[in-house]
Design an enzyme around this catalytic site. Structure first.
Site, PDB file in Angstrom:
ATOM      1  N   ASP A 166       0.794  -1.132   0.061  1.00  0.00           N
ATOM      2  CA  ASP A 166       0.279  -0.116  -0.002  1.00  0.00           C
ATOM      3  C   ASP A 166       1.064   1.245   0.222  1.00  0.00           C
ATOM      4  OD1 ASP A 166      -2.550   1.301   0.148  1.00  0.00           O
ATOM      5  OD2 ASP A 166      -2.523   1.426   2.358  1.00  0.00           O
ATOM      6  N   GLY A 197      -8.511   5.903   4.161  1.00  0.00           N
ATOM      7  CA  GLY A 197      -8.786   6.961   5.250  1.00  0.00           C
ATOM      8  C   GLY A 197     -10.094   6.538   6.037  1.00  0.00           C
ATOM      9  N   SER A 215     -11.058   4.739   8.538  1.00  0.00           N
ATOM     10  CA  SER A 215     -11.070   4.642   9.850  1.00  0.00           C
ATOM     11  C   SER A 215     -11.931   5.615  10.595  1.00  0.00           C
ATOM     12  CB  SER A 215      -9.698   4.741  10.672  1.00  0.00           C
ATOM     13  OG  SER A 215      -8.939   3.568  10.212  1.00  0.00           O
ATOM     14  N   ASN A 236     -10.384   0.880   2.701  1.00  0.00           N
ATOM     15  CA  ASN A 236      -9.041   0.899   3.324  1.00  0.00           C
ATOM     16  C   ASN A 236      -9.299   1.243   4.559  1.00  0.00           C
ATOM     17  OD1 ASN A 236      -7.903   0.120   1.059  1.00  0.00           O
ATOM     18  ND2 ASN A 236      -6.492   1.572   0.844  1.00  0.00           N
ATOM     19  N   THR A 252      -5.839   3.032  10.945  1.00  0.00           N
ATOM     20  CA  THR A 252      -6.030   3.622  12.127  1.00  0.00           C
ATOM     21  C   THR A 252      -6.770   3.104  13.152  1.00  0.00           C
ATOM     22  OG1 THR A 252      -5.199   5.631  10.951  1.00  0.00           O
ATOM     23  CG2 THR A 252      -6.079   5.942  13.345  1.00  0.00           C
TER      24      THR A 252
HETATM   25  O1  G3H Z   1      -4.105   3.067   2.856  1.00  0.00           O
HETATM   26  C1  G3H Z   1      -4.706   2.865   3.863  1.00  0.00           C
HETATM   27  C2  G3H Z   1      -5.903   3.526   4.335  1.00  0.00           C
HETATM   28  O2  G3H Z   1      -6.341   4.583   3.538  1.00  0.00           O
HETATM   29  C3  G3H Z   1      -6.016   3.680   6.098  1.00  0.00           C
HETATM   30  O3  G3H Z   1      -6.252   4.848   6.408  1.00  0.00           O
HETATM   31  O4  G3H Z   1      -5.601   4.614   8.597  1.00  0.00           O
HETATM   32  O5  G3H Z   1      -6.958   6.403   8.135  1.00  0.00           O
HETATM   33  O6  G3H Z   1      -7.864   4.212   8.215  1.00  0.00           O
HETATM   34  P1  G3H Z   1      -6.689   5.071   7.941  1.00  0.00           P
HETATM   35 ZN    ZN Z   2      -4.612   5.049   2.131  1.00  0.00          ZN
END
Ligand code: G3H
Ligand code: ZN
Length: 286
Positions: A84, A212, A214, A233, A236
């Site tokens: 990633d 993002g 989370s 995805n 966090t």
């Molecule tokens: O690529 C990973 C994700 O976009 C995770 O984002 O940590 O804000 O959930 P996040």
């Molecule tokens: Zn990401």
């Protein structure tokens, strides 16, 4: 069971009108928790290792990738392995050497023309080596070390016409889009532009990816999947669960020194978070 491929999980999710979740692996306990959560939710999932996680492991991909792959193969759930937010050419080469079947190449900080040029080079690399490629257009923002972006600022979000042109010019297999989420949020307060998700779904011929996640509330994730978002995805939220459990344990057991004592509740907390996210994605999209 044997590892499955990210591209196959994403294609199946598209065909069945649902989402598929990808969770970030930092430690062995993250991988074990993702497998446990997927088993308890009876769902497929993607284990993804970010360039930042590789940096945490001394810049070496092989050990963390081997551990995550071994955990995935030992699981009864269909699990895929993905790399990633790759920016480094050396890491692309390492991904090929380690047999990754999918990567996300992140040129989102570059100008549009440079993003297209670099991403197209990576897609051609992927075609030579059987690697499925996700890329990003627009700026999800919030990655470590970067100035926080306001996800609602015009120009930060992905434009549907530009996205269609970008996919045609690069040949990517999936597209990460900026629709109101931001990386590294510890509260689930993001609001997404669902009309934009629908316009992107109609304009773009490849599956859409939400980064993002989370920070995105349950109802917003369900609505995003209903509007056409496919790969979700999550990173966090696992760390929030992990660290919360460790903090609570050590506050109560101030003399504890054996890490297994607090890593057990940390792993269980992450597995619960994984199962909760997977539960959101089961319902048919339309
Ligand atoms: O690529 C990973 C994700 O976009 C995770 O984002 O940590 O804000 O959930 P996040
Ligand atoms: Zn990401």
């Amino acid at each position: 069971m044997p590892l499955v491929r990210t591209g196959d999980l994403v294609s199946a999710a598209v065909a069945e009108g649902r989402g598929v979740a990808a969770f970030n692996v930092i430690t062995l306990e993250h991988a074990e928790a993702i497998a446990a959560g997927a088993e308890s939710a009876d769902s497929p999932a993607i284990l993804q290792i970010s360039e930042n996680a590789v940096a945490f492991h001394g810049g070496r991909l092989a050990p963390v990738a081997a551990a995550a792959a071994a955990v995935a193969r030992a699981s009864s759930a269909p699990l895929a392995l993905h790399l990633d937010h790759v920016t480094s050419p050396a890491l692309l080469e390492a991904a090929r050497e380690e047999g990754f079947g999918s990567i996300m190449f992140d040129a989102s900080k570059l100008s549009y023309d440079d993003n297209v040029r670099r991403t197209n080079e990576v897609v051609r690399f992927g075609l030579r080596h059987g690697i499925w490629v996700e890329a990003e257009l627009g700026r999800v923002g919030g990655k470590e070390g970067e100035t926080p972006l306001d996800a609602h600022t015009p120009g930060v979000r992905t434009d549907p016409e530009e996205a269609a042109a970008y996919v045609a010019a690069t040949g990517v297999n999936a597209l990460a889009v900026a629709v109101g989420s931001s990386h590294a949020m510890t509260e689930r307060t993001a609001t997404l532009d669902h009309a934009l998700v629908s316009r992107l779904r109609d304009a773009v011929p490849v599956p859409l990816v939400l980064h993002g996640s989370s920070g995105v509330p349950d109802a917003e994730i369900r609505a995003a999947v209903a509007a056409g978002m496919v790969k979700i995805n999550v990173g966090t939220a696992l760390n929030t669960a992990y660290t919360g459990a460790v903090r609570a344990f050590l506050a109560a057991e101030t003399a504890a020194v054996d890490p297994r004592k607090y890593l057990v509740p940390a792993r269980e907390a992450m597995a619960g978070t994984v199962a909760d996210f997977l539960g959101l994605l089961r319902a048919p999209r339309r």
